[in-house]
Enzyme design. Structure first.
Site, short mmCIF file in Angstrom:
data_model
loop_
_atom_site.label_atom_id
_atom_site.label_comp_id
_atom_site.label_asym_id
_atom_site.label_seq_id
_atom_site.Cartn_x
_atom_site.Cartn_y
_atom_site.Cartn_z
N TYR A 116 6.49 -4.57 1.33
CA TYR A 116 6.85 -3.30 1.67
C TYR A 116 8.46 -3.26 2.10
O TYR A 116 9.12 -2.40 1.78
CB TYR A 116 6.12 -2.82 2.90
CG TYR A 116 6.60 -1.54 3.47
CD1 TYR A 116 6.40 -0.28 2.85
CD2 TYR A 116 7.24 -1.61 4.88
CE1 TYR A 116 6.84 1.06 3.65
CE2 TYR A 116 7.62 -0.50 5.69
CZ TYR A 116 7.38 0.77 4.92
OH TYR A 116 7.87 1.91 5.63
N LYS A 142 11.83 -1.27 0.59
CA LYS A 142 12.83 -0.33 1.33
C LYS A 142 14.06 -1.03 1.11
O LYS A 142 14.80 -0.01 1.38
CB LYS A 142 12.51 -0.26 2.67
CG LYS A 142 11.02 0.57 3.00
CD LYS A 142 11.02 1.86 2.71
CE LYS A 142 9.59 2.75 2.90
NZ LYS A 142 9.94 4.14 2.47
P1 NAP Z 1 1.43 8.45 5.69
O1 NAP Z 1 0.78 9.16 6.99
O2 NAP Z 1 0.68 7.32 4.91
O3 NAP Z 1 2.07 9.35 4.76
C1 NAP Z 1 2.48 9.08 3.32
C2 NAP Z 1 2.54 10.24 2.42
O4 NAP Z 1 2.95 9.67 1.49
C3 NAP Z 1 1.24 10.76 2.31
O5 NAP Z 1 1.33 12.26 2.21
C4 NAP Z 1 0.71 10.15 1.04
O6 NAP Z 1 0.04 11.23 0.39
C5 NAP Z 1 2.11 10.11 0.29
N1 NAP Z 1 2.12 9.58 -0.87
C6 NAP Z 1 1.71 8.14 -1.24
N2 NAP Z 1 1.90 7.90 -2.35
C7 NAP Z 1 2.39 9.02 -3.12
C8 NAP Z 1 2.54 9.42 -4.35
N3 NAP Z 1 2.35 8.49 -5.34
N4 NAP Z 1 3.07 10.65 -4.68
C9 NAP Z 1 3.08 11.53 -3.71
N5 NAP Z 1 2.78 11.48 -2.23
C10 NAP Z 1 2.39 10.20 -2.34
O7 NAP Z 1 2.67 7.75 6.23
P2 NAP Z 1 4.08 8.14 7.14
O8 NAP Z 1 4.04 7.08 8.40
O9 NAP Z 1 4.11 9.53 7.45
O10 NAP Z 1 5.26 7.63 6.20
C11 NAP Z 1 6.23 8.56 5.87
C12 NAP Z 1 7.42 7.91 5.57
O11 NAP Z 1 8.11 7.12 6.74
C13 NAP Z 1 7.53 6.70 4.39
O12 NAP Z 1 8.39 6.55 3.60
C14 NAP Z 1 7.34 5.40 5.27
O13 NAP Z 1 7.75 4.14 4.50
C15 NAP Z 1 8.25 5.92 6.29
N6 NAP Z 1 8.19 4.69 7.64
C16 NAP Z 1 7.09 4.88 8.29
C17 NAP Z 1 6.85 4.44 9.66
C18 NAP Z 1 5.84 4.30 10.40
O14 NAP Z 1 5.60 3.67 11.39
N7 NAP Z 1 4.79 5.24 10.18
C19 NAP Z 1 8.03 3.48 10.14
C20 NAP Z 1 9.17 3.36 9.09
C21 NAP Z 1 9.14 4.10 7.78
P3 NAP Z 1 -1.71 11.02 0.14
O15 NAP Z 1 -2.31 11.76 1.45
O16 NAP Z 1 -2.11 11.70 -0.88
O17 NAP Z 1 -2.04 9.59 0.08
#
Ligand code: NAP
Length: 249
Positions: free
Chosen positions: A172, A176
């Site tokens: 992952y 990034k």
């Molecule tokens: P999340 O709740 O798992 O949400 C991820 C979203 O991406 C969901 O809406 C998911 O849709 C969508 N997704 C996944 N594959 C997809 C595809 N092929 N096409 C379109 N949509 C897709 O995660 P989050 O934590 O909110 O993450 C949001 C961003 O923040 C990501 O870029 C992640 O890498 C980044 N981030 C998160 C954290 C953390 O601690 N949470 C830390 C650093 C960075 P479905 O509902 O259909 O699965």
């Protein structure tokens, strides 16, 4: 052409993306809630704003991306902000613990098919969506692209033995790193235009991505991506930051 500025957030049906969508609506945007399931997107859009619209958008499916771009041009005729937020942490089943997710991402053992799945979403998906939306963004008076990255994509931090999250660096994190590389490439290519392209780390946030083991709220974590989406003409391009300032690439 639509009279309000328009923002598209990918993966906005839940998590940080949904909060970014709500905040951008609060700043006067008509928000397009990108969601690979249209039904989930429609439910989410109802919680965003009365004029928010769901857009079926699977970032790994070129037909879905092309159809979304055509729909935005046909229905609204403009796109001012693109937030590339959709991502996956692993290629396995939902509901895994953070420990299981990190173990699955170890580069010594991860299946190559899983690496491809993760890069397809987190890197190639961002390139494909950005390419499809660029004609609209180029027509906008102040196009903004925000790529939601992570400090786990900082080579500088992960090369430092004192970095506390270093043991989590794996597939992952590598995706990034690649996203950051692509962000800078878009920023350089577009620096003679009004479009600004920046990468952002939202911080370790309680979402499905980490089985809700993150320590920050989505409200806290949406702030820096939204700040970058709202940058004025003198704002930077080609940066990587969190709410505390620049992050080393
Ligand atoms: P999340 O709740 O798992 O949400 C991820 C979203 O991406 C969901 O809406 C998911 O849709 C969508 N997704 C996944 N594959 C997809 C595809 N092929 N096409 C379109 N949509 C897709 O995660 P989050 O934590 O909110 O993450 C949001 C961003 O923040 C990501 O870029 C992640 O890498 C980044 N981030 C998160 C954290 C953390 O601690 N949470 C830390 C650093 C960075 P479905 O509902 O259909 O699965």
């Amino acid at each position: 052409m639509h009279d309000k500025p328009v923002a598209l957030v990918t993966g906005a049906n839940k998590g940080i993306g949904l909060q970014i969508a709500k905040d951008l609506a609060g700043h006067g945007f008509t928000v397009l809630v990108g969601s690979r399931s249209l039904e989930n997107g429609e439910t989410a859009a109802r919680s965003v704003a009365p004029d928010a619209r769901a857009v079926q958008l699977d970032v790994t499916d070129q037909a879905s991306i092309t159809a979304a771009a055509e729909r935005i041009r046909g229905e609204l005729g403009r796109l001012d902000v693109l937030v590339n937020n959709a991502a996956i942490a692993h290629a396995g089943k939902p509901g895994q613990t953070l420990e299981e997710i990190l173990a699955a991402g170890r580069v010594s053992t991860v299946a190559l098919g899983d690496v491809r799945t993760i890069f397809d979403t987190n890197v190639f998906g961002v390139i494909a969506v950005t390419q499809a939306m660029l004609p609209l963004l180029r027509e906008a008076p102040a196009g903004r692209i925000v790529n939601v990255s992570s400090s786990s994509g900082s080579l500088t931090l992960n090369a430092d033995p004192s970095f506390p999250f270093r043991s989590a660096y794996g597939t992952y994190g590598a995706s990034k790193v690649a996203l950051n590389a692509v962000t800078l490439a878009f920023a350089i290519e577009l620096e003679q235009t009004p479009i600004k392209v920046n990468a952002v780390c939202p911080g370790f946030t309680s979402t499905e991505m980490n089985n809700f083991q993150g320590t920050r709220t989505v409200e806290q974590s949406a702030r820096e991506p939204v700040r970058l989406a709202l940058l004025g003409p003198d704002g930077p391009t080609g940066t990587f930051s969190d709410e505390n300032g620049p992050i080393a690439w």
